[in-house]
Design an enzyme around this catalytic site. Sequence first.
Site, mmCIF file in Angstrom:
data_model
loop_
_atom_site.group_PDB
_atom_site.id
_atom_site.type_symbol
_atom_site.label_atom_id
_atom_site.label_comp_id
_atom_site.label_asym_id
_atom_site.label_seq_id
_atom_site.Cartn_x
_atom_site.Cartn_y
_atom_site.Cartn_z
ATOM 1 N N CYS A 81 -22.671 3.052 31.792
ATOM 2 C CA CYS A 81 -22.437 1.866 32.619
ATOM 3 C C CYS A 81 -20.981 1.918 33.025
ATOM 4 O O CYS A 81 -20.096 1.662 32.219
ATOM 5 C CB CYS A 81 -22.736 0.587 31.838
ATOM 6 S SG CYS A 81 -22.332 -0.908 32.789
ATOM 7 N N CYS A 112 -19.190 -1.734 33.111
ATOM 8 C CA CYS A 112 -19.090 -2.623 31.962
ATOM 9 C C CYS A 112 -19.669 -1.950 30.730
ATOM 10 O O CYS A 112 -19.102 -0.998 30.207
ATOM 11 C CB CYS A 112 -19.795 -3.940 32.300
ATOM 12 S SG CYS A 112 -19.597 -5.202 31.064
ATOM 13 N N SER A 113 -20.814 -2.402 30.264
ATOM 14 C CA SER A 113 -21.345 -1.897 28.997
ATOM 15 C C SER A 113 -22.856 -2.064 28.904
ATOM 16 O O SER A 113 -23.384 -2.228 27.814
ATOM 17 C CB SER A 113 -20.682 -2.646 27.838
ATOM 18 O OG SER A 113 -20.805 -4.046 28.049
ATOM 19 N N CYS A 114 -23.548 -2.082 30.065
ATOM 20 C CA CYS A 114 -24.990 -2.337 30.070
ATOM 21 C C CYS A 114 -25.724 -1.319 29.198
ATOM 22 O O CYS A 114 -25.426 -0.118 29.244
ATOM 23 C CB CYS A 114 -25.515 -2.288 31.495
ATOM 24 S SG CYS A 114 -24.761 -3.569 32.510
#
Lengths: 211, 213
Positions: free
Chosen positions: A110, A113-115
């Site tokens: 991702c 972000c951090s999906c």
Amino acid sequence: MSQPSSDHSQDHTDVPSDPSLRVKALESLLVEKGLVDPDALDVLVDTYENRVGPRNGAQVVARAWVDPAYKQRLLDDGTEAMAEFGYSGGQGEKLTVVENTSSVHNVIVCTLCSCYPWPVLGLPPTWYKSAAFRSRTVIDPRGVLSELGLDLPKDIEVRVWDSNAASRYFVLPKRPDGTDSMSEADLATLVTRDAMIGVAKVASPSAGGVS
Amino acid sequence: MNGIHDMGGMQGLGEIGYKETAPGFDEPWEIRLFALVQAMRTGGLRPYIEGIPAADYLRMGYYERWYTALVKQIIESGTVTRAEVDSGRADPASTKATLALTPEVARDLLFRSTKTEQDVELTPRFHIGESVRGRNINPATHTRMPRYTRGKAGVVERDRGVFNLPDNEEASAEPKPQHVYLIRYAGRELWGEEVPPNDSVYIDMWEDYIEPA
């Protein structure tokens, strides 16, 4: 705030000096104001510490390895197929499963972000959220994978999945050789989180993957 | 926003710090903060995370960003005051709030899926197999369109269905439901001729992010 308010910048931000104290103070404030119930926090901590995690995903993978009909359902609609195990909820609303084969290798990132698919992998490890992994995986997946110990031959097609939008991605790793006689439960013990992100392969048991 | 968070394709951002056994949380306070954010049900923190100045963003750990973003958001929304955050005590004059999340609902969260797909019939503007190009747009606010896709041509692989455009969610504008498409970009289109010919990057794009190629 960690610094006296002598900051003239309108972009002032809090960099917590001692995060554990800051978070404790914030929690007691929010509890005192009636915004948060400490019991609800305990439930959430327990959920994300003990109830979701890569063991969930490993069960899904093992099922797909032994049950071709399930595998097809998983690839057709990851959300529905994982719900058969009861795995759903936050960050699993739209799951897309991509399959690693002898000719295609998939890896998840991702960049923004951090999906990450929480219900089946838990919360992402720190390195998955690192600036280096997020930035480089799209431009140099082979270099990143090699740094992480996975060297891919040139004739393997590499597909990077940048999970920026509504869907979360999950890699169905390739079943290792020498596992024909293993039960579904034993197979699940071979499957690692990193194989379901696509930064590793599932090692065959003879290679020391399992005792 | 062309912020530091939009880092796909950048180089020189340090070490990955890979650990095979890394857990989701390095410190106990991180999971506590994670739970606090879930329990507050404040909605999207990402615009606040993305608003952290670049140098601070890079210096901070992941959950330090969450802390910073949460504090900023709940102060801006009037939920708490700066003085309260600094002291850790509620202003005696403030009224008791309504609980955002009960333990019962928290327990249920694990098993309940909130469907993000919208049940709206919209005619898709693009179709599977069609060539599309990332539009040259530079919104100064939150977007899910990474800058590395701008101006680049790819092919529609799948129609994901209809989802609300996240770009205007935070501006409390009217929801803007539209089709989301899975786009395949050849690695060579994005990064040049040195990339092996079959390597590719897949990404989901809202209709507003793309145009016919």
